[in-house]
Design a protein around this motif. Structure first.
Motif, PDB file in Angstrom:
ATOM      1  N   VAL A  55       6.031 -28.258  63.384  1.00 49.68           N
ATOM      2  CA  VAL A  55       7.324 -27.652  63.071  1.00 49.68           C
ATOM      3  C   VAL A  55       8.333 -28.738  62.707  1.00 49.68           C
ATOM      4  N   ILE A  56       9.131 -28.461  61.671  1.00 47.90           N
ATOM      5  CA  ILE A  56      10.248 -29.317  61.294  1.00 47.90           C
ATOM      6  C   ILE A  56      11.513 -28.478  61.379  1.00 47.90           C
ATOM      7  N   ILE A  57      12.530 -29.016  62.033  1.00 49.30           N
ATOM      8  CA  ILE A  57      13.804 -28.304  62.170  1.00 49.30           C
ATOM      9  C   ILE A  57      14.868 -29.034  61.375  1.00 49.30           C
ATOM     10  N   LEU A  58      15.597 -28.305  60.554  1.00 50.59           N
ATOM     11  CA  LEU A  58      16.697 -28.863  59.777  1.00 50.59           C
ATOM     12  C   LEU A  58      18.005 -28.628  60.530  1.00 50.59           C
ATOM     13  N   GLY A  59      18.608 -29.711  61.007  1.00 49.49           N
ATOM     14  CA  GLY A  59      19.856 -29.609  61.750  1.00 49.49           C
ATOM     15  C   GLY A  59      19.645 -29.864  63.222  1.00 49.49           C
ATOM     16  N   SER A  60      20.558 -30.656  63.831  1.00 51.18           N
ATOM     17  CA  SER A  60      20.386 -31.036  65.239  1.00 51.18           C
ATOM     18  C   SER A  60      21.501 -30.513  66.119  1.00 51.18           C
TER      19      SER A  60
END
Length: 465
Positions: free
Chosen positions: A5-10
């Motif tokens: 999984v890759i998440i855009l935004g922290s």
């Protein structure tokens, strides 16, 4: 490099999703274009609460200093230190988030992410591509950006948003705040407490437009007493800048007449919009509607393998909502059983003084939905703990369905109500009735007694009213 999984935004959606994914054994990466923690940590929730804490401390000294033998006649405000304190707190929490990334083995990538087809993203730094990553699942959690009225020129200096407000090197002597949602109200209280002349312009017919009418009325009275000028049912016709006096001149159409206001700065606080521009949605074919990404009940977009949570979808734009959506999204990806979010049981808080906290339906909404209701209200001025704390302003208001005794809503204004509201959220989650709550003993003296007393008032059983 490939990830599960890759998440855009922290932000509070993105970093929570990454931690939960790592906990469940997923190889996880998170992409952040600016600062770890997103808007909430760096520009919103955290730094503004630090500023408000300074404001409340200052007001407490002004109000109660003589009682404690403090001469407050020559109080001075070092505005640079007020700001530096908030920056220090942000840095401390940011380090904590980075520690959690390292602890959970999450790969952190800095740069602008652009979505590509076949579940890939391209990372761009300083307008140059530094490579691509792929994943089985990609979650968009890019948050929101300030909404700007495009009729007027936004320069980031004289016409600003909350981001620039946190970086002002000096305190404006006069400021006009456009909008009276949570951002506008919090900055209005802060700047007033710091000694600025504050004027609020609200296009709707009341301050805190989405709140219960009783809250809005009390808030207006409270701001009037403070000297915070406010115009509801009002709109800006024209803004000009006087280069000689360095003033911003604002022509305002109110419900009665046109007026002219002058200020050093205009702060736009008219809401936020999803931050989804230039991230490749069209190229991938991800559907949007009215500026939001369209998702199903599992946070899936119309393109397989792409998901969205938080402020980019049409659910309440709140940090705690994004965090819950993050956990649910990851657990749904892993085919785990999770509790669906009841968006009518999401607490909404304003951390000004007085504080505001609400959950559920307002009295007006309850009636519009056809409920036969019972309404109770209890003022803090009748509460022993509030009197002993010398913070007696405000009240708790409850709304129950007369037929099934369902707790439809609760609306509070006053000291520490942003903490009190959690009891209501839990009680509503457990479908507690007034009968059960009235049978629950609360400590005395405490502010939480106001909840019991307001419910008792709805059923003509109030003891201290």
């Amino acid at each position: 490099m490939h990830f599960d999984v890759i998440i855009l935004g922290s932000g509070p959606g993105g970093y929570v999703a990454s931690i939960r994914a790592a906990q469940l054994g997923m190889k996880t990466a998170i992409v952040e274009k600016e600062s770890m923690g997103g808007v909430c940590l760096n520009w919103g929730c955290i730094p503004t609460k630090s500023l408000l804490n300074s404001a409340k401390f200052l007001q407490s000294i002004k109000k109660n200093g003589e009682l404690f033998g403090i001469n407050n006649e020559n109080l001075e405000i070092d505005y640079s230190k007020v700001l530096s304190k908030s920056i220090k707190i942000v840095d401390q929490i940011k380090k904590g988030v980075l520690f959690l990334m390292k602890k959970n083995g999450i790969h952190v990538v800095y740069g602008n992410a652009k979505l590509k087809k076949r579940k890939k993203i391209e990372i761009i730094q300083k307008e140059k591509s530094i490579g691509e990553y792929s994943a089985s699942h990609i979650i968009i959690a890019t948050g929101a950006i300030p909404k700007i009225d495009t009729k007027f020129q936004y320069d980031g200096k004289k016409i600003i948003t909350y981001r620039e407000a946190l970086l002002l090197s000096s305190l404006p002597k006069r400021i006009i705040i456009v909008g009276s949602g949570s951002i506008g109200l919090e900055f209005a209280y802060f700047y007033h407490s710091m000694g600025a002349k504050v004027t609020i312009i609200e296009i709707c017919s009341k301050l805190f437009p989405n709140g219960d009418d009783d809250l809005s009325d009390y808030l207006k009275s409270s701001f009037d007493r403070m000297g915070i000028e406010n115009y509801v049912s009002s709109n800006i016709n024209k803004i000009t800048y006087n280069h000689k006096s360095h003033e911003v001149i604002v022509d305002v159409k109110t419900s009665l007449k046109n007026i002219v206001l002058k200020a050093d700065t205009i702060l736009y606080a008219i809401g936020v919009v999803p931050n989804i521009q230039c991230i490749g949605l069209k190229e991938v074919g991800i559907q949007t509607e009215k500026g939001f990404i369209v998702v199903d009940e599992n946070y899936r977009t119309n393109i397989d393998g792409y998901y969205a949570i938080g402020d980019v979808i049409p659910t309440p734009s709140l940090a705690h909502v994004a965090s819950h959506e993050a956990i649910n999204c990851i657990e749904k990806i892993k085919a785990l059983s999770c509790q669906e979010i009841d968006y009518n049981n999401v607490p909404k808080c304003v951390y000004s003084l007085p504080e505001i906290a609400s959950v559920g339906y307002t009295e007006k909404e309850s009636k519009e939905k056809g409920f036969q209701i019972k309404v109770g209200k209890f003022p803090f001025s009748a509460l022993g703990r509030a009197i002993s704390d010398e913070n007696t302003g405000g009240f708790v208001k409850v709304i129950f369905d007369d037929k099934y005794d369902e707790w439809l809503g609760c609306h509070m204004i006053g000291n520490h109500v942003t903490d009190l509201i959690s009891e209501v959220v839990v009680a509503r989650k457990l479908e507690a009735t007034s009968y059960e709550i009235l049978g629950s003993i609360h400590p005395h003296p405490s502010l939480s007694e106001s909840i019991i007393e307001s419910i008792a008032d709805a059923y003509d059983k109030a003891i201290h009213l």
